[in-house]
Design an enzyme around this catalytic site. Structure first.
Site, PDB file in Angstrom:
ATOM      1  N   ARG A  88      43.293  16.334  20.454  1.00  0.00           N
ATOM      2  CA  ARG A  88      42.993  14.913  20.593  1.00  0.00           C
ATOM      3  C   ARG A  88      44.161  14.039  20.148  1.00  0.00           C
ATOM      4  O   ARG A  88      44.434  12.992  20.750  1.00  0.00           O
ATOM      5  CB  ARG A  88      41.734  14.544  19.800  1.00  0.00           C
ATOM      6  CG  ARG A  88      41.228  13.123  20.088  1.00  0.00           C
ATOM      7  CD  ARG A  88      39.939  12.847  19.338  1.00  0.00           C
ATOM      8  NE  ARG A  88      39.351  11.589  19.764  1.00  0.00           N
ATOM      9  CZ  ARG A  88      39.659  10.401  19.285  1.00  0.00           C
ATOM     10  NH1 ARG A  88      40.604  10.301  18.366  1.00  0.00           N
ATOM     11  NH2 ARG A  88      39.065   9.312  19.721  1.00  0.00           N
ATOM     12  N   TYR A 135      39.549  27.724  22.677  1.00  0.00           N
ATOM     13  CA  TYR A 135      40.509  27.524  23.768  1.00  0.00           C
ATOM     14  C   TYR A 135      41.832  27.030  23.194  1.00  0.00           C
ATOM     15  O   TYR A 135      41.876  26.456  22.104  1.00  0.00           O
ATOM     16  CB  TYR A 135      39.983  26.563  24.832  1.00  0.00           C
ATOM     17  CG  TYR A 135      39.526  25.205  24.362  1.00  0.00           C
ATOM     18  CD1 TYR A 135      40.428  24.179  24.067  1.00  0.00           C
ATOM     19  CD2 TYR A 135      38.163  24.919  24.259  1.00  0.00           C
ATOM     20  CE1 TYR A 135      39.999  22.927  23.674  1.00  0.00           C
ATOM     21  CE2 TYR A 135      37.723  23.659  23.866  1.00  0.00           C
ATOM     22  CZ  TYR A 135      38.641  22.668  23.577  1.00  0.00           C
ATOM     23  OH  TYR A 135      38.214  21.419  23.185  1.00  0.00           O
ATOM     24  N   ASP A 183      31.269   6.203  24.827  1.00  0.00           N
ATOM     25  CA  ASP A 183      30.199   6.496  23.875  1.00  0.00           C
ATOM     26  C   ASP A 183      29.435   5.263  23.429  1.00  0.00           C
ATOM     27  O   ASP A 183      28.285   5.371  22.992  1.00  0.00           O
ATOM     28  CB  ASP A 183      30.772   7.199  22.639  1.00  0.00           C
ATOM     29  CG  ASP A 183      31.099   8.660  22.888  1.00  0.00           C
ATOM     30  OD1 ASP A 183      30.805   9.153  23.994  1.00  0.00           O
ATOM     31  OD2 ASP A 183      31.648   9.305  21.976  1.00  0.00           O
TER      32      ASP A 183
END
Length: 395
Positions: free
Chosen positions: A99, A205, A283
């Site tokens: 991120r 991942y 969100d």
């Protein structure tokens, strides 16, 4: 235009608006953009939009290198072949990103004066054809439109709709980032791997150009865990929670130095996303659980849709265009939210066989059209269908 919040959705929106020649400035309450330790999955429905904004090459430089998926039972048996026939998106067009890396690439794509840090919003007031945004330091910014991209605990949400509290899934995630050299003898770093088991799942991942393995371990919780990427966790507690699982899972946990906890929350998409001059995005309007990796993708789809409906928009047309935006996005985000919830239940099922899990996962992923949904095209078609006589169709 003023965008409140420098997360993935807010930054993507500002970049997309500026690509259309619309002056957009992002206001973020934090004094710096910290590289929080969490992975983000960008599937084809999101990467298509980012590629169109000219960000693809820079994002692929920092993305984890991977070519296949592996879905396994908690004991380690493949549930749909290996490499798996299942996926969270075409590997060629899917980006696994840290991120912090993602946010840095997006912020660097904006002019320096288009990102204002240390600007905490104190009040937002609509007046006539504009909006006044007052900040905690007493300064004020005037804008034609304010876009609230300030997250699941949005402060702007209450200006648009009755506030809706996030809903807990009764699950928390332990998250960690592990240097690749510690785990490359345990797991193929070119693979996104997921283990499914009773009441739990375990996902890994690569991120940061393959230098780190991102780990997300979902476990039941009756704690009131705040939605956070920084709450400390206990590695020993995590290991005990996965006792008896595939040895690869236990070895990955043993390679961790630290972990942190993340409460899993979502929210039904709001009935209303906009007033005449304020629009919600991401969100703040429709939080989803992370089980399909679609949270950031849906915010990016929101951004693309909003930009299309605002093209060549006169000030008097803004309220109507915002209605078009939320009408286009409400059903789509509701479907993704419901599908993500169902996916989580399927991963953690105690009564389904591996084959049954594989069939359900495949159906869920197909339902939300990860590889084919094109939010920009959907919006363009809606504007065209409105006809040349409609304010929503004037270009």
């Amino acid at each position: 235009m003023a965008v409140v919040g420098a997360g993935i959705g807010g930054l993507s929106t500002a970049i997309a608006l500026r690509a259309e020649g619309i002056d957009a400035v992002v206001y973020e309450q934090a004094s710096e953009l910290r590289a929080l330790g969490a992975g983000v999955s960008i599937a084809t429905n999101g990467s298509r939009i980012l590629d169109g904004l000219g960000l693809g090459e820079r994002l692929r430089d920092v993305a984890g290198r991977f070519s296949q998926y592996a879905f396994r039972t908690w004991k380690g048996q493949p549930i749909a072949g290996e490499p798996s026939e299942l996926s969270f998106g075409d590997p060629e067009h899917t980006l696994f990103l840290h991120r912090g890396d993602f946010q840095r690439v997006l912020s660097e794509a904006l002019p320096a004066d288009a990102l204002r840090l240390g600007h905490e919003v104190a009040a937002v007031t609509e007046h006539g054809d504009g909006v006044a945004v007052e900040f905690a330091d007493g300064t004020v910014a005037e804008a034609d439109l304010v876009i609230g991209a300030d997250g699941i605990h949005s402060r702007l949400q209450g200006l648009v709709s009755a506030p809706a509290e996030p809903v807990s899934e009764g699950v928390m995630a332990y998250r960690a980032l592990i240097p690749a050299e510690r785990v490359e003898h345990i797991i193929d770093m070119n693979t996104c791997s997921m283990w499914l088991g009773p009441q739990r799942s375990f996902l890994v991942y690569p991120v940061s150009a393959g230098s780190l393995l991102n780990v997300v371990a979902f476990a039941p919780s009756n704690l009131d865990v705040a939605e956070s990427w920084t709450a400390p966790g206990d590695v020993d507690e995590l290991a005990a929670s996965y006792a008896g699982w595939d040895q690869r899972v236990l070895d990955i946990i043993a390679a961790m130095d630290t972990t942190f906890r993340w409460g899993i929350y979502d929210r039904e998409p709001l009935a209303r996303w906009s007033t005449d001059r304020i629009a919600l995005l991401g969100d703040s309007a429709h939080a989803v659980t992370p089980h399909l990796g679609q949270g950031a993708n849906q915010a990016i789809e929101d951004a693309a849709t909003l930009v299309v409906v605002l093209r060549d928009c006169a000030a008097s047309d803004v309220p109507e265009r915002l209605r078009v935006y939320e009408d286009l996005r409400r059903d789509r985000t509701r479907l993704v939210r419901e599908s993500a919830r169902e996916a989580g239940r399927t991963y953690r099922s105690t009564g389904l066989s591996g084959l049954e899990q594989a069939e359900r996962i495949g159906a869920i992923v197909a339902r939300i059209d990860i590889n084919t949904h094109d939010a920009e095209n959907v919006a363009e078609q809606a504007i065209a269908a409105a006809g040349p006589g409609s304010a929503t169709a004037r270009r």
